[in-house]
Design a protein around this motif. Structure first.
Motif, PDB file in Angstrom:
ATOM      1  N   MET A 255       1.589   2.683   0.385  1.00 42.81           N
ATOM      2  CA  MET A 255       0.684   2.201  -0.652  1.00 42.81           C
ATOM      3  C   MET A 255      -0.148   1.039  -0.122  1.00 42.81           C
ATOM      4  O   MET A 255      -1.339   0.921  -0.439  1.00 42.81           O
ATOM      5  CB  MET A 255       1.463   1.791  -1.896  1.00 42.81           C
ATOM      6  CG  MET A 255       2.110   2.947  -2.626  1.00 42.81           C
ATOM      7  SD  MET A 255       2.660   2.576  -4.310  1.00 42.81           S
ATOM      8  CE  MET A 255       3.826   1.250  -4.024  1.00 42.81           C
ATOM      9  N   ALA A 256       0.458   0.175   0.686  1.00 48.11           N
ATOM     10  CA  ALA A 256      -0.299  -0.926   1.282  1.00 48.11           C
ATOM     11  C   ALA A 256      -1.403  -0.399   2.182  1.00 48.11           C
ATOM     12  O   ALA A 256      -2.520  -0.949   2.225  1.00 48.11           O
ATOM     13  CB  ALA A 256       0.645  -1.837   2.061  1.00 48.11           C
ATOM     14  N   SER A 257      -1.125   0.678   2.914  1.00 44.38           N
ATOM     15  CA  SER A 257      -2.132   1.289   3.776  1.00 44.38           C
ATOM     16  C   SER A 257      -3.326   1.783   2.966  1.00 44.38           C
ATOM     17  O   SER A 257      -4.489   1.591   3.345  1.00 44.38           O
ATOM     18  CB  SER A 257      -1.499   2.444   4.561  1.00 44.38           C
ATOM     19  OG  SER A 257      -2.464   3.126   5.329  1.00 44.38           O
ATOM     20  N   GLY A 258      -3.037   2.424   1.828  1.00 41.32           N
ATOM     21  CA  GLY A 258      -4.120   2.855   0.954  1.00 41.32           C
ATOM     22  C   GLY A 258      -4.899   1.684   0.395  1.00 41.32           C
ATOM     23  O   GLY A 258      -6.133   1.735   0.289  1.00 41.32           O
ATOM     24  N   ALA A 259      -4.205   0.602   0.052  1.00 46.05           N
ATOM     25  CA  ALA A 259      -4.865  -0.594  -0.471  1.00 46.05           C
ATOM     26  C   ALA A 259      -5.782  -1.211   0.583  1.00 46.05           C
ATOM     27  O   ALA A 259      -6.908  -1.639   0.270  1.00 46.05           O
ATOM     28  CB  ALA A 259      -3.809  -1.606  -0.924  1.00 46.05           C
ATOM     29  N   LEU A 260      -5.341  -1.260   1.838  1.00 44.48           N
ATOM     30  CA  LEU A 260      -6.168  -1.820   2.914  1.00 44.48           C
ATOM     31  C   LEU A 260      -7.466  -1.031   3.068  1.00 44.48           C
ATOM     32  O   LEU A 260      -8.541  -1.612   3.298  1.00 44.48           O
ATOM     33  CB  LEU A 260      -5.388  -1.794   4.233  1.00 44.48           C
ATOM     34  CG  LEU A 260      -4.270  -2.830   4.393  1.00 44.48           C
ATOM     35  CD1 LEU A 260      -3.470  -2.539   5.655  1.00 44.48           C
ATOM     36  CD2 LEU A 260      -4.835  -4.246   4.445  1.00 44.48           C
ATOM     37  N   ARG A 261      -7.361   0.278   2.929  1.00 39.83           N
ATOM     38  CA  ARG A 261      -8.554   1.121   3.068  1.00 39.83           C
ATOM     39  C   ARG A 261      -9.586   0.802   1.987  1.00 39.83           C
ATOM     40  O   ARG A 261     -10.793   0.687   2.267  1.00 39.83           O
ATOM     41  CB  ARG A 261      -8.128   2.591   2.997  1.00 39.83           C
ATOM     42  CG  ARG A 261      -9.249   3.589   3.096  1.00 39.83           C
ATOM     43  CD  ARG A 261      -8.733   4.953   3.543  1.00 39.83           C
ATOM     44  NE  ARG A 261      -7.530   5.364   2.831  1.00 39.83           N
ATOM     45  CZ  ARG A 261      -7.522   5.978   1.652  1.00 39.83           C
ATOM     46  NH1 ARG A 261      -8.665   6.213   1.028  1.00 39.83           N
ATOM     47  NH2 ARG A 261      -6.378   6.351   1.103  1.00 39.83           N
TER      48      ARG A 261
END
Length: 336
Positions: A255-261
């Motif tokens: 989820m953090a990876s998606g947020a960074l994007r």
């Protein structure tokens, strides 16, 4: 080249292995069954004899004598898509498998989410196809763990149950890890700390949100499902409804990876404008841009501990711990 000329013509027997190793039949049996009550020298002699003769234990015959199948079910209550997408599952399956192999036990991997899959699962587990069950990603007040114990199927689950039940469990300190992450953000001067939660019908989802609330209280929160797409959608909602946020704690690295994007697409700099912390310390954390600060949870140790508790139950050891909670720690990288 391997020399097979000294193998017997028929299927090698336990007695032939014992004769080749120069030990008693009982010693061979203990080695085959993974017993610790064998000296290293005798164990090596038996293993060498097994390799030379090509001996393979007759599981069907052993089951008739021991009333054991030598099989352990590892049940995942998620879709196949999520199981193969999230690193957590691969890590814990590998950990469980390695311990079972060392004990000459088979792992039966089962993925069950749909109602029909659940019905088939219950029938399979309660008809003496396996000696015990390890359960991953149990949702809500699922009655299956307690039902299996009541029907004589030793069971260990990952994650603290929502309510007390007669099932042993192994968990990471999800609440403490989340609390430490959010405290770190606050100590770094972040004043509007949001969170992207995991599913609130899972033990990690609830505990990680509680850890966030221990520090922030009722701060900005958006729900996710531990997956990358849900993290991106939650981040978009947070930016729209709480544009002043300057930090995000996501309950999983994906989820953090998606947020960074989403932050990158919106022109927010990480960590200058918005700091981001994930949870799991998976391989994903080391390959995001910037590398992700994350809460480490000992996934491999969790798998090993689940197997240890289950085998203790199967071996009749008393008392067997009802709960084991393993520590977490914050791993600092470039995102916060």
């Amino acid at each position: 080249m391997r020399d097979y000329s000294n193998r017997s013509a028929g299927r090698p027997t336990l007695e032939e292995v014992a004769a080749r190793a120069g030990v008693g039949r009982g010693t061979v049996s203990r080695v085959v069954n993974g017993s610790a009550q064998v000296s290293p020298k005798a164990r090596k002699a038996v293993q060498d004899a097994i390799d030379e003769l090509g001996y393979v234990p007759n599981r069907a015959a052993r089951a008739l004598v021991t009333q054991r199948t030598d099989s352990i079910a590892l049940v995942v209550f998620e879709s196949g898509e999520r199981f193969f997408a999230e690193p957590f599952f691969g890590r814990i399956v590998q950990s469980v498998s390695s311990v079972l192999v060392a004990r000459n036990l088979q792992m039966v991997l089962m993925i069950a989410q749909a109602p029909e899959e659940r019905r088939q699962l219950e029938g399979y587990l309660t008809r003496q196809h396996v000696d015990g069950a390890l359960l991953l990603s149990v949702h809500g007040d699922d009655p299956l763990p307690a039902m299996l114990e009541e029907r004589g199927v030793p069971t260990v689950r990952a994650g603290r149950p929502a309510h007390p039940e007669p099932v042993s469990f192994v968990d990471a300190d999800n609440r403490g890890g989340a609390r430490a992450a959010v405290l770190y953000l606050r100590d770094q001067g972040r004043r509007c700390i949001a969170t992207i939660t995991g599913p609130m019908d899972t033990a990690p989802g609830v505990a990680r949100y509680q850890g966030y609330r221990d520090v922030v209280g009722d701060g900005p929160a958006a729900a996710g499902d531990f997956g990358e797409i849900s993290g991106a959608m939650a981040m978009e909602w947070l930016l729209t409804n709480h544009p002043s946020l300057d930090a995000v704690f996501a309950a999983s690295d994906m989820m953090a990876s998606g947020a960074l994007r989403v932050l990158r697409r919106s022109g927010r700099r990480v960590p200058e404008d918005v700091a981001v912390i994930g949870f799991d310390d998976s391989v994903i954390a080391r390959h995001t841009d910037p590398p992700l600060t994350s809460v480490y949870q000992p996934v491999e140790q969790m798998g090993q501990e689940m197997v240890r508790l289950l085998l203790a139950k199967l071996d009749g050891e008393e008392p067997v711990e009802r709960e084991t909670v393993l520590p977490t720690r914050l791993i600092l990288r470039g995102s916060a």
